[in-house]
Design an enzyme around this catalytic site. Sequence first.
Site, PDB file in Angstrom:
ATOM      1  N   HIS A 111      -4.915 -21.946  -0.317  1.00  0.00           N
ATOM      2  CA  HIS A 111      -5.095 -23.385  -0.099  1.00  0.00           C
ATOM      3  C   HIS A 111      -3.754 -24.113  -0.014  1.00  0.00           C
ATOM      4  O   HIS A 111      -3.693 -25.224   0.483  1.00  0.00           O
ATOM      5  CB  HIS A 111      -5.960 -24.000  -1.209  1.00  0.00           C
ATOM      6  CG  HIS A 111      -5.417 -23.826  -2.587  1.00  0.00           C
ATOM      7  ND1 HIS A 111      -5.599 -22.661  -3.322  1.00  0.00           N
ATOM      8  CD2 HIS A 111      -4.705 -24.659  -3.377  1.00  0.00           C
ATOM      9  CE1 HIS A 111      -5.013 -22.803  -4.504  1.00  0.00           C
ATOM     10  NE2 HIS A 111      -4.464 -24.014  -4.557  1.00  0.00           N
ATOM     11  N   ASN A 151      -7.848 -13.586   2.946  1.00  0.00           N
ATOM     12  CA  ASN A 151      -7.446 -13.448   1.544  1.00  0.00           C
ATOM     13  C   ASN A 151      -8.679 -13.129   0.692  1.00  0.00           C
ATOM     14  O   ASN A 151      -9.586 -13.959   0.605  1.00  0.00           O
ATOM     15  CB  ASN A 151      -6.785 -14.751   1.081  1.00  0.00           C
ATOM     16  CG  ASN A 151      -6.452 -14.778  -0.392  1.00  0.00           C
ATOM     17  OD1 ASN A 151      -6.498 -13.772  -1.088  1.00  0.00           O
ATOM     18  ND2 ASN A 151      -6.100 -15.950  -0.890  1.00  0.00           N
ATOM     19  N   GLU A 176      -3.994 -30.043  -7.781  1.00  0.00           N
ATOM     20  CA  GLU A 176      -2.625 -29.626  -8.062  1.00  0.00           C
ATOM     21  C   GLU A 176      -1.605 -30.746  -7.864  1.00  0.00           C
ATOM     22  O   GLU A 176      -0.405 -30.526  -8.025  1.00  0.00           O
ATOM     23  CB  GLU A 176      -2.256 -28.421  -7.190  1.00  0.00           C
ATOM     24  CG  GLU A 176      -3.079 -27.194  -7.521  1.00  0.00           C
ATOM     25  CD  GLU A 176      -2.620 -25.949  -6.798  1.00  0.00           C
ATOM     26  OE1 GLU A 176      -1.586 -26.000  -6.087  1.00  0.00           O
ATOM     27  OE2 GLU A 176      -3.288 -24.915  -6.958  1.00  0.00           O
ATOM     28  N   TYR A 229       1.901 -22.097   7.815  1.00  0.00           N
ATOM     29  CA  TYR A 229       1.751 -20.737   8.320  1.00  0.00           C
ATOM     30  C   TYR A 229       3.057 -20.298   8.969  1.00  0.00           C
ATOM     31  O   TYR A 229       3.491 -19.155   8.806  1.00  0.00           O
ATOM     32  CB  TYR A 229       0.610 -20.669   9.348  1.00  0.00           C
ATOM     33  CG  TYR A 229      -0.730 -21.115   8.794  1.00  0.00           C
ATOM     34  CD1 TYR A 229      -1.420 -20.341   7.868  1.00  0.00           C
ATOM     35  CD2 TYR A 229      -1.306 -22.315   9.203  1.00  0.00           C
ATOM     36  CE1 TYR A 229      -2.654 -20.750   7.365  1.00  0.00           C
ATOM     37  CE2 TYR A 229      -2.534 -22.726   8.714  1.00  0.00           C
ATOM     38  CZ  TYR A 229      -3.197 -21.938   7.786  1.00  0.00           C
ATOM     39  OH  TYR A 229      -4.411 -22.349   7.293  1.00  0.00           O
TER      40      TYR A 229
END
Length: 150
Positions: free
Chosen positions: A116, A107, A143, A86
Amino acid sequence: MPSASLHTPVGQLSLEEQDGAIVRLSWSSEGSARTALLNAALDQLQAYFVGELQVFDLPLYVQGSDFQRAVCDAMSAIPFGETLTYGDIARELGGSAQPVGNACGANPIPVIIPCHRVLGANGLGGFSGAGGVETKVTLLKHEGAAGLLI
């Protein structure tokens, strides 16, 4: 508003379209009239979850403030399998981490706009989708970003 849903490894996802753009992704089984855009979006989500797609190519519209759209743009720029904090996004936008975290939590199109991929400075941070942080971990593992979780 046209909507369509798809079963995925993180639950039943529903997409909504308005004026030729995807405006919402939610964890539900809602579905009304399918459109060509919704079919394309469902195809891309399915390809993402089977490992055949890393970058979504869909018209998106984030209903929100200029800051909300800027945070969503910054999240969309994070490559598949990578993360930012962040604070990283806050520095990029010239602000502070807490408002970025709030914008990530608001979001409207998670997964496609990859909130994410945004972590706290000292941990995972939150996730507003169904399943909370467990879903975030599942997406990061999918991912190949699981090394960050150890």
